[in-house]
Motif scaffolding. Structure first.
Motif, PDB file in Angstrom:
ATOM      1  N   THR A 259       0.825  -1.200   0.000  1.00  0.00           N
ATOM      2  CA  THR A 259       0.000   0.000   0.000  1.00  0.00           C
ATOM      3  C   THR A 259       0.861   1.253   0.000  1.00  0.00           C
TER       4      THR A 259
ATOM      5  N   LEU B 266     -11.517  -5.024  -6.805  1.00  0.00           N
ATOM      6  CA  LEU B 266     -10.406  -5.951  -6.980  1.00  0.00           C
ATOM      7  C   LEU B 266      -9.497  -5.488  -8.118  1.00  0.00           C
TER       8      LEU B 266
ATOM      9  N   GLU C  55      -7.429  -2.575  -6.944  1.00  0.00           N
ATOM     10  CA  GLU C  55      -6.380  -2.945  -5.994  1.00  0.00           C
ATOM     11  C   GLU C  55      -5.222  -3.661  -6.697  1.00  0.00           C
ATOM     12  N   LEU C  56      -5.524  -4.459  -7.707  1.00  0.00           N
ATOM     13  CA  LEU C  56      -4.456  -5.119  -8.454  1.00  0.00           C
ATOM     14  C   LEU C  56      -3.669  -4.093  -9.269  1.00  0.00           C
TER      15      LEU C  56
ATOM     16  N   ARG D  61      -1.099  -2.526  -7.402  1.00  0.00           N
ATOM     17  CA  ARG D  61       0.029  -3.434  -7.165  1.00  0.00           C
ATOM     18  C   ARG D  61       0.800  -3.732  -8.451  1.00  0.00           C
TER      19      ARG D  61
ATOM     20  N   THR E 146      -5.557  -5.189 -15.367  1.00  0.00           N
ATOM     21  CA  THR E 146      -6.732  -6.057 -15.331  1.00  0.00           C
ATOM     22  C   THR E 146      -7.705  -5.668 -16.427  1.00  0.00           C
TER      23      THR E 146
ATOM     24  N   LEU F 291     -12.786  -4.904   0.175  1.00  0.00           N
ATOM     25  CA  LEU F 291     -12.518  -6.328   0.027  1.00  0.00           C
ATOM     26  C   LEU F 291     -11.861  -6.869   1.285  1.00  0.00           C
TER      27      LEU F 291
ATOM     28  N   ALA G 118      -6.221  -9.217  -2.341  1.00  0.00           N
ATOM     29  CA  ALA G 118      -5.440  -8.670  -3.449  1.00  0.00           C
ATOM     30  C   ALA G 118      -3.965  -9.025  -3.310  1.00  0.00           C
ATOM     31  N   ASP G 119      -3.469  -9.078  -2.076  1.00  0.00           N
ATOM     32  CA  ASP G 119      -2.065  -9.439  -1.863  1.00  0.00           C
ATOM     33  C   ASP G 119      -1.793 -10.886  -2.248  1.00  0.00           C
TER      34      ASP G 119
ATOM     35  N   LEU H 190      -3.359 -12.581  -4.554  1.00  0.00           N
ATOM     36  CA  LEU H 190      -3.338 -12.619  -6.012  1.00  0.00           C
ATOM     37  C   LEU H 190      -2.043 -12.032  -6.568  1.00  0.00           C
ATOM     38  N   ALA H 191      -1.652 -10.867  -6.049  1.00  0.00           N
ATOM     39  CA  ALA H 191      -0.437 -10.215  -6.539  1.00  0.00           C
ATOM     40  C   ALA H 191       0.785 -11.068  -6.266  1.00  0.00           C
TER      41      ALA H 191
END
Length: 339
Positions: free
Chosen positions: A17, A76, A79-80, A83, A87, A298, A303-304, A306-307
């Protein structure tokens, strides 16, 4: 299969973040027929990208449906992007801005959505800065993403709040909790068995018309023939299964079946996350209220996770794994094993 806890991923959240990437988004389309939103980090360097496929029914690119907004997939995607991951979230055929591409209901098949997903994967690959593409599917979209990954090469597969069992099993489970009159319950079972055999049914009781109306039966037949775990077993890319402990629509057995489908699948369980990917209270009413709350964030760590999964694929591509490494180690950050 490997199960991991979320603790280490949560430790990464504050650092991510603090170094959030700037990004922008734009509307895109396929031949003026299907529409979506591409969110991409600013700059000129290559980036990884994820195609996000929404769940069943009239769910749009943002995770919203006619009776309410939760913006889960929109949040989502953003947030991606923060990072450093691009998307593409889409309105599937017949939904949102893609409403004009809707076929007659009796002509719709699960494969229709898979065909469209493949076209969107090809679109992403055509974007100049895209380096690798991951398919992310939420709920029913997870099965569509899995089938699309069999037809078109992707670097990874993410299944969010996904079923691990065939659709007829889920329908039987859901109807069992509705206390149907014995005659209606028996007729529902007869219809289900007929559809499982690939045969439509003309005589549908009014009480079951919403579920089994004749015009939707061809779609149900096309959907019923797939076993999500068996389809996942036919893929060969790193896969991440993420399930919440307060998901009212999927059970722990779904995540377990998917993660046990083959080697190279990692299961992450997020405490208190519900089906729309948000932190839910224990009571059903409070959980359901989040389906129509676009302001709720979320679940922390989603998100973390996934990243981190996507970043690990990037690291492994740069540094080939030793010949003795186990394929079950694909995806996810090493962390304490969940019991």
């Amino acid at each position: 299969m490997r199960k991991i806890a979320l603790a280490l991923l949560l430790l990464l959240a504050s650092a991510v973040t603090a170094n959030a990437t700037s990004w922008s988004e734009r509307e895109v389309n396929l031949e003026g027929e299907l529409f979506g939103t591409l969110a991409i980090p600013d700059g000129e360097e290559p980036v990884d990208a994820a195609l996000i496929l929404a769940g069943s029914g009239p769910t749009d690119r943002d995770g919203n449906f006619p009776s309410g907004r939760n913006n889960a997939l929109k949040i989502l995607a953003h947030e991606l992007a923060e990072r450093g991951i691009a998307t593409l979230r889409i309105d599937k055929r017949g939904v949102g801005d893609s409403i004009g591409a809707a076929p007659e209901e009796e002509e719709l098949r699960a494969e229709t959505y898979v065909d469209d997903a493949v076209r969107w994967l090809e679109f992403l690959e055509g974007e100049a800065r895209i380096r690798r593409v991951v398919a992310i599917g939420h709920s029913e979209g997870a099965l569509l993403a899995t089938i699309a990954a069999k037809r078109h090469e992707v670097s990874g597969l993410v299944l969010l709040a996904a079923s691990g069992r065939p659709a007829p099993t889920l329908i039987r489970e859901q109807l069992a909790g509705q206390d149907l009159p014995p005659g209606i319950a028996a007729r529902s079972e007869e219809i289900l068995q007929s559809l499982e055999r690939g045969k439509t049914v003309a005589d549908v009781p009014p009480q079951l018309d919403t579920l089994y109306r004749p015009s939707v039966q061809p779609y149900l037949i096309s959907w019923f023939k797939y076993d999500p775990a068996a389809e996942l077993a036919k893929t060969n890319v790193p896969a991440l299964v993420i399930q919440g402990t307060r998901d009212l629509q999927q059970r722990p057995v779904d995540g377990e079946k998917l993660s046990a489908a083959r080697e190279g699948v990692t299961l992450v369980t997020i405490e208190t996350m519900n089906h729309v990917l948000k932190v839910a209270p224990e009571d059903r009413a409070g959980n359901m209220a989040l389906y129509t709350d676009p302001r709720a964030p979320l679940a922390p760590g989603l998100a973390d996770a996934l990243a981190d999964f996507i970043a690990k694929m990037t690291r492994e591509e740069k540094t080939p794994a030793p010949q003795t490494s186990s394929p079950s180690e694909a995806g996810g950050t090493p962390a304490p094993v969940s019991k």
